[in-house]
Design a protein around this motif. Structure first.
Motif: not given
Ligand code: 5GP
Ligand code: MN
Ligand code: MN
Ligand code: MN
Ligand code: MN
Length: 350
Positions: A287-308
């Motif tokens: 619904d929101v489609k922000p330009l950036y979603h910044i998070f953490g918590h699942i330490h193993q998931g560190y990295g960048v991905s993109q939703i088209e």
């Protein structure tokens, strides 16, 4: 309690997901296997110059867990720092103080936008009151813990299911710097505004309210809540989080949550590659489609991905929708070692 492992959504594309080798000497985090989205960098591969005048440099970190002793994480000069929660081990006032001192020491970053995570136990009043004794025998001052963050000054903005506007916060920071000389240390940006507003005209007042859209700029919204996992602060049962996520304004440009949305930077290898992210957050993201979603918590998931996102139909055709860049900025590895680089984003003037 856990969702079953399942493949990520069709439109999910991993841009850069470093192999999480939790040994000090053998990290591969600075060698992306696939290109990062435009103007996204991992320290130390950050250009000295921003792409153009008035661009905004944003440095993202998370899950630092009071491990500030390691080389200050090579945090580069920037306009704004985002910390996506878990900045302490368990949220004692001493640990919060240590974190704030570290933030204050980053004098080459005027703004620091901070949310809590599940480890900041004192920052959730209700949880603190019923559970603190399981964490530590000595009582903490819960009100003081929250106030420390709200009154830290030095451009520190604490968001607890709240918005702020980056340009607005910058103006307030400048005011704070000016007023600091006039012995106004220890006041929040909001307090400084309230005092300034008393003397300002109505139009000027409208132009300095940090909680309203009084000036064009990137709109930020931050929340500490995440799906329940054992018994920690800001935990909510899966199936009930949509109540929180519906608070996210649909015009949010930069979303900060402690935990990931389902399918994005949320894999737990130790748990049969379970996607531990929040499906309700993913639904709200659509619904929101922000330009950036910044998070953490699942330490193993560190990295960048993109939703088209699919183009949106308009009266005379279709309109392209900006993708959402998902940044899992977890600084610490699964063994709580601060080995992952800060992730830097350069944003054009809005
Ligand atoms: P923290 O204790 O710092 O909040 O989380 C650290 C680690 O706990 C994560 O890197 C992950 O391994 C694990 N964890 C946190 N939340 C979840 C969850 O919801 N599901 C699973 N399987 N693991 C989690
Ligand atoms: Mn953490
Ligand atoms: Mn939107
Ligand atoms: Mn938008
Ligand atoms: Mn956490």
């Amino acid at each position: 309690m856990f969702s079953k492992p399942r493949p990520p959504p069709q439109n999910f594309r991993v841009i850069h997901q470093p192999v999480q080798d939790d040994k000090d000497t053998n990290m591969d985090v600075d060698k992306p296997t696939t290109p990062l989205p435009p103007n996204v960098y991992m320290v130390p591969n950050v250009p000295v110059e921003k792409p153009g005048p008035n661009w905004l440099r944003m440095v993202c970190i998370s899950d630092t867990h009071n491990t500030t002793d390691i080389n200050n994480y090579s945090i580069p000069e920037a306009d704004v720092l985002i910390h996506a929660g878990d900045f302490t081990k368990m949220g004692t006032t001493a640990q919060i103080d240590q974190f704030i001192c570290w933030m204050k020491s980053l004098t080459n970053i005027p703004l620091k936008i901070i949310i809590a995570g599940n480890h900041e136990v004192t920052l959730e009043k209700e949880f603190y009151e019923t559970n603190w004794s399981k964490f530590h025998p000595a009582k903490e001052d819960q009100d003081a813990a929250v106030n420390m963050l709200r009154t830290a000054g030095h451009g520190i903005v604490y968001l607890d299911n709240e918005s702020c506007n980056i340009d607005g916060a910058k103006i307030l920071y400048k005011k704070w710097r000016k007023n600091e000389k006039q012995n106004m240390k220890g006041k929040t940006l909001q307090q400084i505004h309230a005092e300034g507003a008393a003397a300002a005209t109505a139009s000027e007042t409208a132009a300095v309210d940090p909680r309203q859209d009084w000036i064009e700029g990137y709109k930020v919204w931050g929340s500490p809540w995440q799906p329940e996992f054992f018994n920690w602060a800001f935990n909510e049962e899966r199936g009930k989080l949509h109540e929180i996520w519906k608070l996210i304004p649909t015009d949010t440009d930069i979303l900060i949550t402690h935990g990931p949305p389902e399918g994005h930077g949320d894999i737990v290898p130790e748990n049969n590659n379970l996607h531990a992210g929040c499906s309700e957050l993913l639904a709200r993201l659509k619904d929101v489609k922000p330009l950036y979603h910044i998070f953490g918590h699942i330490h193993q998931g560190y990295g960048v991905s993109q939703i088209e996102w699919p183009p949106e139909p308009t009266i005379d055709g279709h309109q392209l929708v900006s993708p959402t860049v998902c940044i899992n900025a977890s600084t610490c590895t699964v063994r709580y070692r601060p080995l992952n680089s800060p992730i830097v984003v350069d944003l054009p003037p809005k």
